[in-house]
Design a protein around this motif. Sequence first.
Motif, PDB file in Angstrom:
ATOM      1  N   GLU A 521       0.444  -1.076   0.157  1.00 30.97           N
ATOM      2  CA  GLU A 521      -0.181   0.252  -0.111  1.00 30.97           C
ATOM      3  C   GLU A 521       0.589   1.391   0.040  1.00 30.97           C
ATOM      4  O   GLU A 521       0.149   1.893  -0.829  1.00 30.97           O
ATOM      5  CB  GLU A 521      -1.032  -0.007   1.247  1.00 30.97           C
ATOM      6  CG  GLU A 521      -2.097  -0.802   1.354  1.00 30.97           C
ATOM      7  CD  GLU A 521      -2.795  -0.581   2.068  1.00 30.97           C
ATOM      8  OE1 GLU A 521      -3.392   0.221   3.375  1.00 30.97           O
ATOM      9  OE2 GLU A 521      -3.514  -1.660   2.612  1.00 30.97           O
ATOM     10  N   ILE A 522       1.660   1.302   0.131  1.00 35.71           N
ATOM     11  CA  ILE A 522       2.952   2.776   0.459  1.00 35.71           C
ATOM     12  C   ILE A 522       3.195   2.495  -0.982  1.00 35.71           C
ATOM     13  O   ILE A 522       3.744   4.040  -0.968  1.00 35.71           O
ATOM     14  CB  ILE A 522       4.075   1.413   1.542  1.00 35.71           C
ATOM     15  CG1 ILE A 522       3.220   2.292   3.069  1.00 35.71           C
ATOM     16  CG2 ILE A 522       4.728   3.601   1.205  1.00 35.71           C
ATOM     17  CD1 ILE A 522       4.592   1.661   4.233  1.00 35.71           C
ATOM     18  N   GLN A 523       4.202   1.820  -1.245  1.00 32.53           N
ATOM     19  CA  GLN A 523       4.022   1.742  -2.906  1.00 32.53           C
ATOM     20  C   GLN A 523       3.295   2.934  -3.730  1.00 32.53           C
ATOM     21  O   GLN A 523       3.793   3.114  -4.134  1.00 32.53           O
ATOM     22  CB  GLN A 523       4.945   0.543  -2.905  1.00 32.53           C
ATOM     23  CG  GLN A 523       5.906  -0.443  -2.341  1.00 32.53           C
ATOM     24  CD  GLN A 523       6.431  -1.739  -2.844  1.00 32.53           C
ATOM     25  OE1 GLN A 523       5.897  -2.151  -3.404  1.00 32.53           O
ATOM     26  NE2 GLN A 523       7.244  -2.403  -2.345  1.00 32.53           N
ATOM     27  N   ASP A 524       2.267   2.224  -3.395  1.00 25.88           N
ATOM     28  CA  ASP A 524       1.196   2.350  -4.679  1.00 25.88           C
ATOM     29  C   ASP A 524       0.366   3.899  -4.371  1.00 25.88           C
ATOM     30  O   ASP A 524       0.575   4.522  -5.403  1.00 25.88           O
ATOM     31  CB  ASP A 524      -0.184   1.534  -4.749  1.00 25.88           C
ATOM     32  CG  ASP A 524       0.069  -0.433  -4.607  1.00 25.88           C
ATOM     33  OD1 ASP A 524       0.691  -0.319  -4.786  1.00 25.88           O
ATOM     34  OD2 ASP A 524      -0.643  -1.268  -4.035  1.00 25.88           O
ATOM     35  N   ASN A 525       0.622   4.359  -3.072  1.00 27.05           N
ATOM     36  CA  ASN A 525       0.080   5.527  -2.017  1.00 27.05           C
ATOM     37  C   ASN A 525       1.948   6.529  -3.261  1.00 27.05           C
ATOM     38  O   ASN A 525       1.805   7.015  -3.504  1.00 27.05           O
ATOM     39  CB  ASN A 525       1.003   5.843  -0.677  1.00 27.05           C
ATOM     40  CG  ASN A 525      -0.747   5.683  -0.200  1.00 27.05           C
ATOM     41  OD1 ASN A 525      -1.536   6.196  -0.527  1.00 27.05           O
ATOM     42  ND2 ASN A 525      -0.743   4.695   0.122  1.00 27.05           N
ATOM     43  N   CYS A 526       2.742   6.034  -2.557  1.00 24.56           N
ATOM     44  CA  CYS A 526       4.358   5.940  -3.820  1.00 24.56           C
ATOM     45  C   CYS A 526       4.303   7.069  -5.155  1.00 24.56           C
ATOM     46  O   CYS A 526       4.104   7.955  -5.175  1.00 24.56           O
ATOM     47  CB  CYS A 526       5.412   5.739  -3.179  1.00 24.56           C
ATOM     48  SG  CYS A 526       5.900   6.063  -1.340  1.00 24.56           S
ATOM     49  N   LYS A 527       3.351   5.979  -5.853  1.00 28.11           N
ATOM     50  CA  LYS A 527       3.882   5.704  -6.832  1.00 28.11           C
ATOM     51  C   LYS A 527       2.884   6.648  -7.658  1.00 28.11           C
ATOM     52  O   LYS A 527       3.005   7.982  -8.847  1.00 28.11           O
ATOM     53  CB  LYS A 527       2.951   4.403  -7.964  1.00 28.11           C
ATOM     54  CG  LYS A 527       3.932   3.620  -7.402  1.00 28.11           C
ATOM     55  CD  LYS A 527       3.552   2.414  -8.572  1.00 28.11           C
ATOM     56  CE  LYS A 527       4.946   1.036  -8.208  1.00 28.11           C
ATOM     57  NZ  LYS A 527       4.467  -0.128  -8.621  1.00 28.11           N
TER      58      LYS A 527
END
Length: 809
Positions: A521-527
Motif C-alpha cells: 500500500e505504501i508503494q501504491d501511495n508513492c507511485k
Amino acid sequence: MDLSYIIFAAMFIIASCYPAMAQGEPETFISLKELKELIKQRIPDEETAQLSEDNYDEPMQLLMPSLGHDKLELNEIVLEKLASIEDPVAFVAVVGPYHCGKSFLLNVLLNSTHGFTVGSRPEPETRGIWIRVVPKSKLKAVDGSQVILLDTEGFFGEGATRLYDAKVFAIATLLSSHLVYNTLRMLGDAQSVSSLAVLSKQAQIFNLQNWLHSADFEEERSSSIDVDTSLLLKTLDFPPLTWVVQGFDIDLQPSESPMQYLQRYIDAQEHAGDRTLETLFSHGISCYTLRTPADLNNLRERYGSKALAAEEELFYSLHPKYLMDVENLCTAVFGNLTAKGGQKLTGKRLAKLLPLLVHYVNEDFPLSADRKLRDVLVDVIIDGAFAGGVQYFEKEMQSVFSRPKISNLSGRVLSSDSENLEALSASAMSALTSQEFNEIIAAAEKQAIDYCQRRCVGVPSVLVSSACEVSLGTKIDRMKPFYREKNDRQVREVLVRLGETLREKAEKILFNISLPIPESEIQDNCKKVINDALKRYEGLVGPHQGSQQYHEACKQMHEQILVRCIQVTDINKGKISSILNSGKAAYQIAYNEAFSAAIRDYMNEAQKMIDAENSVSNSERQRRPMPPRKLAEVHAASLKVSQKAYDEAVKEGGLSWIGPGNELYDFNQFQCLQWSMQQLSEFQVQNRVEILAFIKSMVSDIAVKFRESVSKISPFPDNDEIVSGKAEVISKKLLEEYILVTKEYGIPEVEEKKKELIHYIEDARAHLIKKNTALMAAYCYDPLMDAYRELHMEVSYSVFILMLLIGHD
C-alpha cells in the motif's frame, strides 16, 4: 584596443584637469628640441661636481615635490653628485604607503638604525625621493656595481594626489634594479594588491616605450644629447618585485608560505580580468614577512617618544627573530642584484637620462602639439564610444533581469501552497527560455554596436569598424556567458522552487498516511503521489518543459520524493517490528506462565498420591521428577497458549492484516519457536539431573529396605531353601516397586541402576544363606569358631558393599 592608447587617453583627460587649463590658459606643450636644451642646461660638466668616498652613505634628496605637491623637481646638486659616479649603479628602491617603515627598513638592510630619517610624528617624514650611495667596502652588487638605496615619499599622504603617488612610483620603478613594496601587518589583502596594480598602470611607462620606438623620436634625436635609446628601453623594464610586510606576527599554516598566500590575491585579480602585476613584473614577484622589530613600549620608556627614531644605534637591540627575517630579506634583495642594462647604466649616464624621465612623468611624453591633439581626440572619442557601447549593453541586459516577476521572486513567502504554486507558475511562465534570451541578447548587442557607431562622429570608418564591430563585439561575446548563466540561474531557481513546493505537498500526503500498513500500500501511495507531482509540475512550468533546467529540477523533485517514500517505508517497518516484538514478549510470558503452571500442577498431584500412601519410602516422599514424555506434553500445551498470546498481541497492535506468509511475521514466529525450544532444552537438562538424583536415592532406599526385611525373616535359622525363598519374595517385590516407579523415565541410567540393585540383592541373599547355614551348623555341632569367624567376615563385606552401593554415582 592597445593599452598605450587607453593610458594615453587617460593622460589627456588628467592633463585637462591641471590648474593652468582650468583657469582658461591656452594649451601649451614643450617640444623635443626645447627639452633637449633643458637637459643640456641642467646636466653639468663632468668636472663640476664629484662625489667622494667621504660623502658616501649620507642620504641626499634627489627629487623634491613641487610647491603644489603635484610634480617632482630635480635637485641639481644631488644630480651633479650622481653624475660623478663612473661605475655602473644598481638601485634598490622601497615604495609603499606612508608611515609603514620604509626608511627604517632601508637602514636595517645595512645593519643599522641610522641613515635615512625615521619619522616619529604623525606627518610623513620623507618627501620626494632620497638616495643613499653605499660604499663598495660595505656592500656591492653581484656584478660589482655601486649599490644605491632609494627612499620614497609614502603613498596616500596628506596633500598628495594619487597622480603624484603614481609619478613617485614611476621614477622608483624606472631607476631600480630591485623594487621593494613595503606594507604594514596585512599580507596581500585585496585592496593593497589592487592599489599596487593601479599605481603600476598609472606609471604610464608603456606610453614612453611606444614613443621611444616611434619615428618622431628617431627623427628629432640629436647627437648633442647623449641618449642611448636601447639603454633607456632596458631601463624601462620593470624590475623584480619583493613585497615586504612589516610587523607581521601572525602564524600562517605550515604548508603555506607568504608568497603562496599573496598569490591567491594576485590570482583573484587575474580572474577579475586584471593581469597588471604579473604582466609588468615579469622578472618575478616574491614575498617576505618581518616580525615586529622590538617592544616599542620599552623603547619609549628608554628613549622617549622617538623610540625607533632615537639618536642611539638600536640595531643590536632589535628582536633576534626580526634580525633573522632581515637577514633572509637581504639575501633575497642583494643576492642577485645587478645594474640595469648590464654594465652600461653608470651614474653619469643615469644623470643624463633622469631629466628626460622626470619631464615625461610630469608633463606626458613630448610629441608635437598637432599630432597629439588629433590622435588623442580620436582615441578619446573611440574609447568613449566603446565604453558607452559596453554600458549600453549592460543596461539593456540589466533591464531584462529587473522585470518585476523575476526580481521579486527571491525570498517571497506566500500564505498558502496553492497561492505559492500560482506565483511560482507565473514566474516560470515569465522567465525567459534559452531561445528567447538569445534573441534578446542578440538585439541588445546590435543596439550597443549601433550606439557605439553613432558616437564616433568624425572618426574614420576603418577605426569605427575596428572599435565598434570588432573590439566591442569581442567584449560583448565575453560578457554573454555571464548573462546566459544568470538567466539560466534564475530559470533554474524558479523551476527548483516549483519542484520543492510540489515535493513538500507530496511529503505531507506521505507523512499523513496512518501507519502501520502493508508495504504494498505504501508503494501504491508513492507511485500515485509521484505521478501526480510530475503531472502537476509539467503543467506549471510553461514554455520550459523539455529544457535542461526542467529535466534537472524534475529529476531532483522525483529523487527527493523517492527519498521520503523510503523514509516512510522504514518508519512503517519500524512500527511493524515494534508490534511484532511486543507479540514476541507476550509469547515468552505466556509460555513461561503455562509451563510453570503445568509443572506446578504435576508436582501437586504427585504429592497428593505420596501423602495418601503411608508406606512410601523416604525417596518417594521427595519431589518426584517429571517423566520426559510428560515434559514434552507440557511443552506442546505451552506452545499453543503462547502462540495464541502472540497472535492476539499482534492484532491488538494494529496488524490485523498480517499473518503466516508475511516475511516479518514468519521471521518473528521462527524466533519465538527457537526461544521456546531453548527453554525446553534447559528444562530437560535440569529434569534429567533430578531424575538421576531420584533414582540414586531410590536404589539406596530399596537396598536398606531389603536388608531390614531379610533381617526380620522368622524363624531363623531355618532350612536354606525356606530362607532363600522368603528372601526371593522380598527382593522380587522391591524390584517390582523400582520398575513401577522408574518405568516412565526411559533413560539408560534407570536400567544401569536396576542391575546394580539386583547385584546387591543377590549378594545380600547369598550372605543370608551362608549365615543361615553357619547358624544351623552351630545348633547341630559344638561351636565351630572357624565357621563363625568366616561368617563375621562375610557380614563385614556385605556392609562394605552396601556402603559402596549407597555412595555409587
